[in-house]
Design an enzyme around this catalytic site. Structure first.
Site, PDB file in Angstrom:
ATOM      1  N   ASP A 569      -4.942   6.842  -2.157  1.00  0.00           N
ATOM      2  CA  ASP A 569      -4.101   6.638  -0.965  1.00  0.00           C
ATOM      3  C   ASP A 569      -4.078   7.934  -0.151  1.00  0.00           C
ATOM      4  O   ASP A 569      -4.883   8.827  -0.387  1.00  0.00           O
ATOM      5  CB  ASP A 569      -2.682   6.212  -1.388  1.00  0.00           C
ATOM      6  N   ASP A 570      -3.165   8.043   0.782  1.00  0.00           N
ATOM      7  CA  ASP A 570      -3.163   9.223   1.647  1.00  0.00           C
ATOM      8  C   ASP A 570      -2.247  10.311   1.122  1.00  0.00           C
ATOM      9  O   ASP A 570      -1.424  10.852   1.847  1.00  0.00           O
ATOM     10  CB  ASP A 570      -2.795   8.806   3.073  1.00  0.00           C
TER      11      ASP A 570
END
Ligand code: WTA
Length: 698
Positions: A569-570
């Site tokens: 994910d980020d």
């Protein structure tokens, strides 16, 4: 005192506490014991044999126990929990959960019906059994020679005084207390004091800015703040009280009042006690820790709380929005943190254990404060940094205190490795028995340096994969039980059932690579996101119903070993610190000259990952170094210095799809200099932007 521990001088500024075991404590302790056995429902029947009391010797032994932990988790963890004090035992059907959002609210329960207290288990239990004079914590200050120590009795006394002070401020069960302190012994003491009275602690890492502290105090509605005048890290002064004051003002301007602030006077520039020069102080609201607590009694009743009573919140970054207050509860967390500490490090009572993490992160919660103390170990608390005054500092501390288990982060090892092997030569490190790492994958080069040089080839290296959300270790090699492979966290701990999914949600078997998920809860699973259960459900259980989503990718090899491949994910992992791209982006975008910002992680030789910011300026703004500095400062003041970008790239635009979504994959490749691996960019609204970005890279 424990024979292996040298006697240490009381550091300037720490309170005077008596070290003998007063007889009133003995009588109080006995009455606790009596009430425990009389209220436990199972007290008339034979006590089950506690489980996991001995270290695991072989893969075969592990396999058998692991199979049992998966086949019947309730009885497995019930038997493990027999090792702790429960004021009232859990119900026979104490464990239930739902991991499937399509089938109703997500919930996890362990030891339902049981009542306990983690502070009692970490302190009173040991004092009661005659170990009050054993060291509990050893303190090593920023400068060599500034040190101290506290016994279990001394820690219990101070915990009780602080708990009584908090009660006098109106704090009781379920109230949230914020803690913003450097690494002094009073930080774990503050956590334990909250737990003693059933209050919920929220520790905010001392490197966070006023803004970040204010946001966290507001979110959990903390009325009381436990802090410190300041601290030193290497040659840098950290003015914690000044930052805390700014944060309290910010809270007040938005309608949240912090009523009481207790300030521990940390030795500062050699000036001890409340005279710590120049500390801002607000009469009526602020009080100095040492003289104030001396007025409060060193006895404080334990609040027996249900197993699912909230123990603490810890804010952590996700891929979107503001940080989430991860909620952990009492019983399951206690059992899991203690059991993983014991087995991961082959920890025995009295062992000197050094975890280098700050208590502001989950590693400090589970493996500096709770885990070691629940096992009656001696926990080392280090205020400084491993390179001050020289890169030999860690090794000198290990020799000085005869540390048996040393637990640190790969980023620290890489930075020490770069300083050169000669810094090891003046120390022996013969006391070491087990080495551990956490926070990010360990590269084989660092693994070998740790194993071959630091541990002289004698000590197993335990690479522990876990998260703030998991509360304790999830995947790790149990020392001496099966062979390690450098860079792999190897196999799951008891009760942990990892699953690898492809991006369509199909479970992969055998050797494979994909998304790392968990099929069932372990005792210290996070129970909620504070104040936002929906976000908890969406974030962790929404992506693939029926599974807990870790946010990490992993590979499973032919031996069933897991290799963590990093976040999918980020979230960026900088020196083991979790940083959400969204948080950094919004701090940069708050600058009036910024039109848009996007942040990506890139491989960094020491920090693991560095932060690379693509910044699009507003029409007509001419890029210059002053602007860079201002945006950089924005990040420091909204989050903290550790989140400041390594690179700011003045970008002509951002690569977006026709629907306006930033194609982050492309940004990550450009940041990492891998422009030959961009993949398909044909769905971009303006594919030429990619070339422009490559051309404008610094
Ligand atoms: C990463 C820290 C590889 C991972 C305890 C995880 C690791 C995130 C390891 C959690 C490891 C942690 N090998 N990666 N041994 N340990 N990570 O919440 O990406 O600060 O999801 O908890 O760190 O970071 P957190």
């Amino acid at each position: 005192l424990a024979p292996s521990v040298p006697k240490l001088a009381q550091p300037a500024g720490t309170p005077l506490v008596h070290s003998s075991l007063p007889c009133y404590r003995k009588s109080r302790s006995c009455s606790h014991l009596a009430s425990a056995s009389s209220t436990a429902p199972g007290s008339t029947t034979m006590k089950p044999q506690p489980l996991l009391t001995n270290f695991i010797q072989s893969k075969e032994e592990y396999d058998a126990l692991y199979a049992r932990s998966i086949a019947d988790p309730a009885s497995f963890w019930g038997d493990v929990a027999e090792q702790f004090h429960w004021e009232k035992k859990w119900d026979p059907d104490h464990h239930s959960f739902n991991f499937d959002v399509t089938k109703g609210p997500i919930n996890v329960e362990w030891f339902k019906g049981g009542f306990t207290n983690i502070c009692y288990n970490a302190l009173d239990r040991h004092v009661m059994t005659g170990h009050g004079n054993q060291h509990c914590m050893l303190f090593e200050g920023n400068e060599p020679g500034s040190d101290g120590a506290m016994t279990y009795t001394q820690v219990l006394d101070e915990v009780c005084r602080l708990a009584n002070w908090m009660k006098a401020q109106g704090i009781g069960k379920g109230d949230c207390v914020a803690i913003y302190m450097p690494m002094v012994m009073q930080l774990p003491i503050a956590m334990l004091a909250c737990a003693r009275i059933g209050a919920v602690h929220s520790v905010v890492f001392g490197g966070f800015s006023a803004d970040a502290l204010a946001g966290r105090m507001e979110d959990c509605k903390a009325r009381v703040l436990l802090t410190c005048n300041g601290g030193m890290r290497a040659t840098k002064k950290i003015e914690l009280k000044q930052i805390a004051d700014q944060a309290i003002e910010m809270c007040a301007s938005r309608g949240h009042t912090v009523d009481s602030v207790l300030v521990f006077a940390n030795h500062k520039d050699g000036v001890a006690g409340a005279e710590a020069a120049g500390t801002p102080f607000t009469q009526g609201r602020d009080a100095w820790w040492q003289p104030t607590l001396a007025e409060f009694p060193a006895l404080c009743d334990v609040a027996w709380v249900p197993a699912e009573h909230p123990l603490f919140l810890l804010y952590t970054s996700g891929s979107t929005g503001k940080p989430k207050g991860v909620l952990h509860t009492t019983g399951g967390y206690m059992v899991y943190a203690a059991t993983t500490t014991k087995h991961a490090f082959q920890l025995q009572p009295g062992d000197v254990f050094w975890c280098t993490a700050d208590c502001g992160w989950i590693t400090g919660h589970s493996y500096l404060a709770y885990g070691p103390l629940l096992n009656r170990a001696v926990s080392v608390v280090f205020e400084g940094v491993p390179t001050h005054p020289t890169p030999a500092r860690s090794w000198e501390i290990i020799d000085k205190y005869q540390v048996k288990q040393f637990y640190t982060a790969p980023t620290a090892l890489r930075s020490l490795m770069r300083s050169g092997d000669e810094w090891l030569s003046s120390t022996s490190r013969q006391s070491l028995q087990v080495l551990g790492t956490v926070g990010e994958p360990i590269n084989p080069e660092a693994w070998h340096w740790f194993h071959d040089l630091v541990g002289n080839g004698r000590c197993p290296v335990v690479d522990t994969w876990w998260q703030t959300e998991t509360g304790g270790h999830m995947i790790l090699p149990l020392p001496r039980a099966w062979p390690a492979k450098p860079g792999s966290a190897t196999l799951p701990f008891f009760g942990v059932e990892p699953v690898i999914l492809d991006d369509k949600g199909v479970e992969l078997q055998g050797e494979c690579e994909g998304l790392l998920m968990m099929r069932r809860p372990w005792p210290s699973t996070l129970r909620s996101v504070y104040g936002d259960h929906k976000r908890y459900e969406e974030n962790y259980f929404g992506p693939y119903p029926g599974y807990y989503f870790t946010g990490d990718g992993a590979r499973r090899d032919k031996d069933g070993y897991y290799w963590i491949t990093g976040r999918v994910d980020d979230v960026i992992n900088v020196s083991g610190h979790r940083i959400g791209t969204a948080e950094v982006e919004s701090a940069i975008a708050a600058h009036h000259d910024c039109a848009e910002a996007a942040v990506a992680g890139y491989e960094h030789p020491v920090k693991g990952q560095g932060i690379y910011a693509f910044v699009v300026l507003k029409e007509g703004v001419v890029p210059n170094d002053q602007l860079k500095k201002e945006m950089w400062t924005n990040v420091r003041t909204t989050i903290g210095a550790f989140a400041a970008p390594d690179v700011i790239h003045w970008a002509p635009g951002l690569p977006k799809t026709r629907s306006g979504k930033i194609m982050r994959r492309v940004l990550r490749k450009i940041a990492g200099g891998q422009e030959n691996e961009l993949g398909d960019t044909s769905t971009l609204a303006d594919p030429s932007i990619v070339r422009q970005l490559i051309e404008t890279r610094n």
